[in-house]
Design an enzyme around this catalytic site. Sequence first.
Site, PDB file in Angstrom:
ATOM      1  N   ASN A   8      -3.709  15.542   1.101  1.00  0.00           N
ATOM      2  CA  ASN A   8      -4.109  14.731   2.248  1.00  0.00           C
ATOM      3  C   ASN A   8      -2.925  14.736   3.216  1.00  0.00           C
ATOM      4  O   ASN A   8      -1.946  14.026   2.990  1.00  0.00           O
ATOM      5  CB  ASN A   8      -4.460  13.312   1.792  1.00  0.00           C
ATOM      6  CG  ASN A   8      -4.772  12.396   2.962  1.00  0.00           C
ATOM      7  OD1 ASN A   8      -4.862  12.856   4.105  1.00  0.00           O
ATOM      8  ND2 ASN A   8      -4.944  11.120   2.683  1.00  0.00           N
ATOM      9  N   LYS A  10      -2.775  13.613   6.113  1.00  0.00           N
ATOM     10  CA  LYS A  10      -2.748  12.433   6.997  1.00  0.00           C
ATOM     11  C   LYS A  10      -2.442  12.851   8.444  1.00  0.00           C
ATOM     12  O   LYS A  10      -2.868  13.915   8.866  1.00  0.00           O
ATOM     13  CB  LYS A  10      -1.757  11.393   6.451  1.00  0.00           C
ATOM     14  CG  LYS A  10      -2.052  11.036   4.993  1.00  0.00           C
ATOM     15  CD  LYS A  10      -1.310   9.838   4.478  1.00  0.00           C
ATOM     16  CE  LYS A  10      -1.689   9.602   3.027  1.00  0.00           C
ATOM     17  NZ  LYS A  10      -1.081   8.402   2.464  1.00  0.00           N
ATOM     18  N   HIS A  93     -10.566   6.078   2.630  1.00  0.00           N
ATOM     19  CA  HIS A  93      -9.147   6.015   2.268  1.00  0.00           C
ATOM     20  C   HIS A  93      -8.613   4.613   2.561  1.00  0.00           C
ATOM     21  O   HIS A  93      -9.069   3.963   3.511  1.00  0.00           O
ATOM     22  CB  HIS A  93      -8.364   7.075   3.050  1.00  0.00           C
ATOM     23  CG  HIS A  93      -6.967   7.223   2.540  1.00  0.00           C
ATOM     24  ND1 HIS A  93      -5.950   6.379   2.915  1.00  0.00           N
ATOM     25  CD2 HIS A  93      -6.427   8.097   1.650  1.00  0.00           C
ATOM     26  CE1 HIS A  93      -4.842   6.739   2.279  1.00  0.00           C
ATOM     27  NE2 HIS A  93      -5.104   7.777   1.506  1.00  0.00           N
ATOM     28  N   GLU A  95      -6.074   3.645   3.984  1.00  0.00           N
ATOM     29  CA  GLU A  95      -5.586   3.475   5.371  1.00  0.00           C
ATOM     30  C   GLU A  95      -6.754   3.257   6.331  1.00  0.00           C
ATOM     31  O   GLU A  95      -6.626   2.520   7.311  1.00  0.00           O
ATOM     32  CB  GLU A  95      -4.721   4.692   5.754  1.00  0.00           C
ATOM     33  CG  GLU A  95      -3.380   4.650   5.015  1.00  0.00           C
ATOM     34  CD  GLU A  95      -2.792   5.982   4.633  1.00  0.00           C
ATOM     35  OE1 GLU A  95      -3.182   7.019   5.201  1.00  0.00           O
ATOM     36  OE2 GLU A  95      -1.927   6.000   3.730  1.00  0.00           O
ATOM     37  N   GLU A 162      -6.663   5.228  -5.866  1.00  0.00           N
ATOM     38  CA  GLU A 162      -5.367   5.160  -5.208  1.00  0.00           C
ATOM     39  C   GLU A 162      -4.967   3.685  -5.069  1.00  0.00           C
ATOM     40  O   GLU A 162      -5.413   3.011  -4.124  1.00  0.00           O
ATOM     41  CB  GLU A 162      -5.429   5.798  -3.821  1.00  0.00           C
ATOM     42  CG  GLU A 162      -5.830   7.262  -3.846  1.00  0.00           C
ATOM     43  CD  GLU A 162      -5.359   8.010  -2.601  1.00  0.00           C
ATOM     44  OE1 GLU A 162      -4.662   9.006  -2.763  1.00  0.00           O
ATOM     45  OE2 GLU A 162      -5.662   7.562  -1.481  1.00  0.00           O
ATOM     46  N   GLY A 168       2.557   6.123  -0.740  1.00  0.00           N
ATOM     47  CA  GLY A 168       3.676   6.324   0.179  1.00  0.00           C
ATOM     48  C   GLY A 168       4.873   5.428  -0.109  1.00  0.00           C
ATOM     49  O   GLY A 168       5.770   5.305   0.707  1.00  0.00           O
ATOM     50  N   SER A 199       1.939   8.412  -4.598  1.00  0.00           N
ATOM     51  CA  SER A 199       3.293   8.871  -4.952  1.00  0.00           C
ATOM     52  C   SER A 199       3.312   9.943  -6.050  1.00  0.00           C
ATOM     53  O   SER A 199       4.214   9.970  -6.888  1.00  0.00           O
ATOM     54  CB  SER A 199       4.180   7.689  -5.340  1.00  0.00           C
ATOM     55  OG  SER A 199       4.308   6.791  -4.241  1.00  0.00           O
TER      56      SER A 199
HETATM   57  P1  13P Z   1       1.371   9.593  -1.129  1.00  0.00           P
HETATM   58  O1  13P Z   1       1.202  10.748  -2.087  1.00  0.00           O
HETATM   59  O2  13P Z   1       2.221   9.920   0.048  1.00  0.00           O
HETATM   60  O3  13P Z   1       1.767   8.345  -1.850  1.00  0.00           O
HETATM   61  O4  13P Z   1      -0.096   9.303  -0.507  1.00  0.00           O
HETATM   62  C1  13P Z   1      -1.160   9.156  -1.370  1.00  0.00           C
HETATM   63  C2  13P Z   1      -2.429   9.170  -0.582  1.00  0.00           C
HETATM   64  O5  13P Z   1      -2.710   8.237   0.149  1.00  0.00           O
HETATM   65  C3  13P Z   1      -3.280  10.348  -0.671  1.00  0.00           C
HETATM   66  O6  13P Z   1      -4.514  10.118  -0.073  1.00  0.00           O
END
Ligand code: 13P
Length: 243
Positions: A8, A10, A93, A95, A162, A168, A199
Amino acid sequence: MRNLIAANWKMHFDIDEAENTAKQMANSLKFTEIDVAVCANFIHLDRLNTVFSKTGIKLGAQNMYFEEKGAYTGEVSPVMLKSVGCEYVIIGHSERRHIFGETDELINKKIKSAKSHNLKPILCVGETLKEREDAKAFDVIARQIKEGLDGVDAEDVVIAYEPVWAIGTGVVADRNTIEEIHAFVRQIVGNLPILYGGSVKPSNAEQLASIKDVNGFLVGGASLVVEDFKSLIEKFIKIKGED
Ligand code: 13P
């Protein structure tokens, strides 16, 4: 069930950075044991479709709107995603839920629409730190899955667990937490693939892959660096092999 590791990206990379990273991936990620997908920004998809066309790497989007077309300024439809070669689309997601206010009802509409356009939805679920501390993690996840998949023929749906507090942050969820949540999700969704995200890095990929009911990863930060992404895929395959 085939295991899946999805990147992902982002909101990272301009178009040239995205294309260069995709080209490096096309040259170095030649895995046949599992599926590998890259979920990129909308503006990258068309170029990445060309780069990945003769490779095994699958293309995905990070969001979509549920309508096919019309007066929805700024939105992107499932028809558009299909036209640039997407096979997957991330829906719900954390976010999107927490920054952009997406509700389970909206997410359900998006999942239904994705499915009806032959896109494979990756439905993201997971509790916040507050919800975990309040002992509500199981209730939140059950609600997100039940409402997200309400009235959906779940074939080809992928679930991604997640935990919001692990995204993150560098804080990966501990083994017991992942094991217990994945077992719980398994009871609800049967044999759908369940990915872990939050992570994931080369340094913890083997440990995470060894957890029962982890059928792959959804990877943010570590998927932006080709060597790291490749390494964590190799580590997953070393443990899980070909299911
Ligand atoms: P990270 O791997 O940066 O923690 O992000 C995870 C994520 O949100 C994948 O969709």
